[in-house]
Design a protein around this motif. Structure first.
Motif, PDB file in Angstrom:
ATOM      1  N   THR A   1     -38.079  19.905  16.855  1.00  0.00           N
ATOM      2  CA  THR A   1     -38.904  19.999  15.656  1.00  0.00           C
ATOM      3  C   THR A   1     -39.722  21.281  15.729  1.00  0.00           C
ATOM      4  O   THR A   1     -39.767  21.940  16.768  1.00  0.00           O
ATOM      5  CB  THR A   1     -39.841  18.775  15.521  1.00  0.00           C
ATOM      6  OG1 THR A   1     -40.437  18.765  14.222  1.00  0.00           O
ATOM      7  CG2 THR A   1     -40.931  18.788  16.570  1.00  0.00           C
TER       8      THR A   1
ATOM      9  N   ALA B   1     -42.677  23.833  16.225  1.00  0.00           N
ATOM     10  CA  ALA B   1     -43.822  23.813  17.151  1.00  0.00           C
ATOM     11  C   ALA B   1     -45.125  23.520  16.423  1.00  0.00           C
ATOM     12  O   ALA B   1     -46.012  22.866  16.980  1.00  0.00           O
ATOM     13  CB  ALA B   1     -43.907  25.153  17.892  1.00  0.00           C
ATOM     14  N   ASN B   2     -45.226  24.007  15.185  1.00  0.00           N
ATOM     15  CA  ASN B   2     -46.496  23.804  14.475  1.00  0.00           C
ATOM     16  C   ASN B   2     -46.638  22.395  13.904  1.00  0.00           C
ATOM     17  O   ASN B   2     -47.595  22.101  13.199  1.00  0.00           O
ATOM     18  CB  ASN B   2     -46.683  24.849  13.379  1.00  0.00           C
ATOM     19  CG  ASN B   2     -45.696  24.711  12.240  1.00  0.00           C
ATOM     20  OD1 ASN B   2     -44.840  23.829  12.231  1.00  0.00           O
ATOM     21  ND2 ASN B   2     -45.801  25.602  11.262  1.00  0.00           N
ATOM     22  N   MET B   3     -45.700  21.511  14.238  1.00  0.00           N
ATOM     23  CA  MET B   3     -45.799  20.102  13.863  1.00  0.00           C
ATOM     24  C   MET B   3     -45.931  19.220  15.104  1.00  0.00           C
ATOM     25  O   MET B   3     -45.730  17.997  15.037  1.00  0.00           O
ATOM     26  CB  MET B   3     -44.567  19.687  13.056  1.00  0.00           C
ATOM     27  CG  MET B   3     -44.433  20.388  11.719  1.00  0.00           C
ATOM     28  SD  MET B   3     -45.738  19.938  10.553  1.00  0.00           S
ATOM     29  CE  MET B   3     -45.198  18.299  10.083  1.00  0.00           C
ATOM     30  N   THR B   4     -46.245  19.819  16.235  1.00  0.00           N
ATOM     31  CA  THR B   4     -46.364  19.061  17.479  1.00  0.00           C
ATOM     32  C   THR B   4     -47.701  19.362  18.152  1.00  0.00           C
ATOM     33  O   THR B   4     -48.295  20.418  17.951  1.00  0.00           O
ATOM     34  CB  THR B   4     -45.240  19.407  18.457  1.00  0.00           C
ATOM     35  OG1 THR B   4     -45.344  20.791  18.821  1.00  0.00           O
ATOM     36  CG2 THR B   4     -43.877  19.158  17.835  1.00  0.00           C
ATOM     37  N   TRP B   5     -48.145  18.420  18.944  1.00  0.00           N
ATOM     38  CA  TRP B   5     -49.376  18.578  19.724  1.00  0.00           C
ATOM     39  C   TRP B   5     -49.089  18.203  21.173  1.00  0.00           C
ATOM     40  O   TRP B   5     -48.218  17.367  21.452  1.00  0.00           O
ATOM     41  CB  TRP B   5     -50.478  17.647  19.199  1.00  0.00           C
ATOM     42  CG  TRP B   5     -50.972  17.978  17.834  1.00  0.00           C
ATOM     43  CD1 TRP B   5     -52.046  18.748  17.500  1.00  0.00           C
ATOM     44  CD2 TRP B   5     -50.407  17.556  16.580  1.00  0.00           C
ATOM     45  NE1 TRP B   5     -52.185  18.828  16.140  1.00  0.00           N
ATOM     46  CE2 TRP B   5     -51.196  18.105  15.546  1.00  0.00           C
ATOM     47  CE3 TRP B   5     -49.308  16.762  16.235  1.00  0.00           C
ATOM     48  CZ2 TRP B   5     -50.925  17.883  14.204  1.00  0.00           C
ATOM     49  CZ3 TRP B   5     -49.027  16.546  14.898  1.00  0.00           C
ATOM     50  CH2 TRP B   5     -49.830  17.101  13.896  1.00  0.00           C
ATOM     51  N   ILE B   6     -49.816  18.799  22.098  1.00  0.00           N
ATOM     52  CA  ILE B   6     -49.709  18.428  23.504  1.00  0.00           C
ATOM     53  C   ILE B   6     -50.386  17.073  23.717  1.00  0.00           C
ATOM     54  O   ILE B   6     -51.522  16.869  23.277  1.00  0.00           O
ATOM     55  CB  ILE B   6     -50.382  19.486  24.409  1.00  0.00           C
ATOM     56  CG1 ILE B   6     -49.745  20.862  24.187  1.00  0.00           C
ATOM     57  CG2 ILE B   6     -50.312  19.079  25.872  1.00  0.00           C
ATOM     58  CD1 ILE B   6     -48.275  20.935  24.531  1.00  0.00           C
ATOM     59  N   ILE B   7     -49.697  16.165  24.377  1.00  0.00           N
ATOM     60  CA  ILE B   7     -50.265  14.846  24.657  1.00  0.00           C
ATOM     61  C   ILE B   7     -51.049  14.921  25.966  1.00  0.00           C
ATOM     62  O   ILE B   7     -50.482  15.231  27.014  1.00  0.00           O
ATOM     63  CB  ILE B   7     -49.164  13.772  24.776  1.00  0.00           C
ATOM     64  CG1 ILE B   7     -48.363  13.679  23.474  1.00  0.00           C
ATOM     65  CG2 ILE B   7     -49.784  12.418  25.120  1.00  0.00           C
ATOM     66  CD1 ILE B   7     -47.189  12.721  23.552  1.00  0.00           C
TER      67      ILE B   7
ATOM     68  N   GLY C   1     -47.361   7.740  25.195  1.00  0.00           N
ATOM     69  CA  GLY C   1     -46.660   8.192  23.999  1.00  0.00           C
ATOM     70  C   GLY C   1     -46.947   7.305  22.806  1.00  0.00           C
ATOM     71  O   GLY C   1     -47.074   7.783  21.673  1.00  0.00           O
TER      72      GLY C   1
ATOM     73  N   ALA D   1     -48.634   8.697  19.402  1.00  0.00           N
ATOM     74  CA  ALA D   1     -47.871   8.611  18.155  1.00  0.00           C
ATOM     75  C   ALA D   1     -48.685   8.003  17.026  1.00  0.00           C
ATOM     76  O   ALA D   1     -48.440   8.283  15.847  1.00  0.00           O
ATOM     77  CB  ALA D   1     -46.602   7.791  18.382  1.00  0.00           C
TER      78      ALA D   1
END
Length: 227
Positions: A2, A4-10, A16, A20
């Motif tokens: 997906t 990168a600008n739609m993801t965050w570091i957990i 998870g 989420a």
């Protein structure tokens, strides 16, 4: 997988499942209260469906901002938990009590500054009736599936405002701001300032069962589907 600008570091302390449950629900609640609702310390907020995923988050964020929080549900046990575990100031069983009358009684007849309404239909009209002069209503869902439409004349009596909030659209229009807000909310959950409550997680094969579980109002918090 997906963009990168739609993801965050957990953060390492979060599972998870917990992670989420944060971006859409917490982001939506934050927009309703602050970007569109303009809630300030000392104001009052009515959060409908307080035991639902969005309700629990909205309640927490409003309390953290210093607001007095009213909430509704149809189950006394859930209402007691909303007060004891999540800090709701006034919990109203809408099956047993007219929430507008309850709010007026608790506010010397004035009403609340803001309502976050995810139910719509007749409930939205009653939400507007619970507002004080120049109060604000945020419509953020239609979970009641009530086809009744709001008569705009209902806004006249107390010069009230109504604002629709659809978070996916906001995120696309204002990505950078929303992305940063969600990152901050993830950190707030990781450091214990905010809670994510997972009621149940269903396998994807049981999606129909999961939807029935929600529609039967059994959940307290977030329900997840796992692929």
């Amino acid at each position: 997988v997906t963009a990168a600008n739609m993801t965050w570091i957990i953060p390492a302390v979060l599972s998870g499942d917990i992670a989420a449950a944060i971006p859409v629900t917490f982001g939506t609640a934050h927009e309703c209260l602050f970007e569109f609702g303009h809630v300030r310390e000392g104001q009052s907020v009515l959060v409908h469906a307080g035991a639902g995923a969005l309700g629990l988050v909205t309640l927490q964020l409003a309390k953290r901002a210093g607001a007095r929080v009213f909430t509704t549900a149809s189950d006394d046990a859930k209402l007691a938990r909303l007060k004891a575990d999540f800090g709701a100031d006034v919990a109203i069983n809408y099956v047993k009590q007219d929430f507008v009358e309850a709010i007026k009684a608790e506010t010397a007849g004035k009403g609340v500054d803001l309502v976050v309404d995810s139910i719509a239909g007749r409930n939205l009209a009653r939400s507007i009736a619970s507002l004080k002069y120049r109060g604000r209503a945020i419509m953020v869902g239609v979970s009641g599936r009530d086809p009744e439409r709001l008569d705009p004349l209902a806004l006249w009596a107390n010069c009230t405002d109504i604002q629709g909030v659809y978070y996916p659209g906001i995120f696309l229009q204002e990505h950078d701001r929303c992305f940063a807000v969600v990152a901050g909310l993830i950190d707030a959950v990781a450091n214990g300032q905010l809670k994510v409550l997972i009621d149940r997680a269903f396998p994807l094969a049981e999606a129909a069962h999961a939807h029935r579980y929600i529609l039967e109002r059994k959940a307290f918090g977030r329900v997840l589907l796992r692929p």
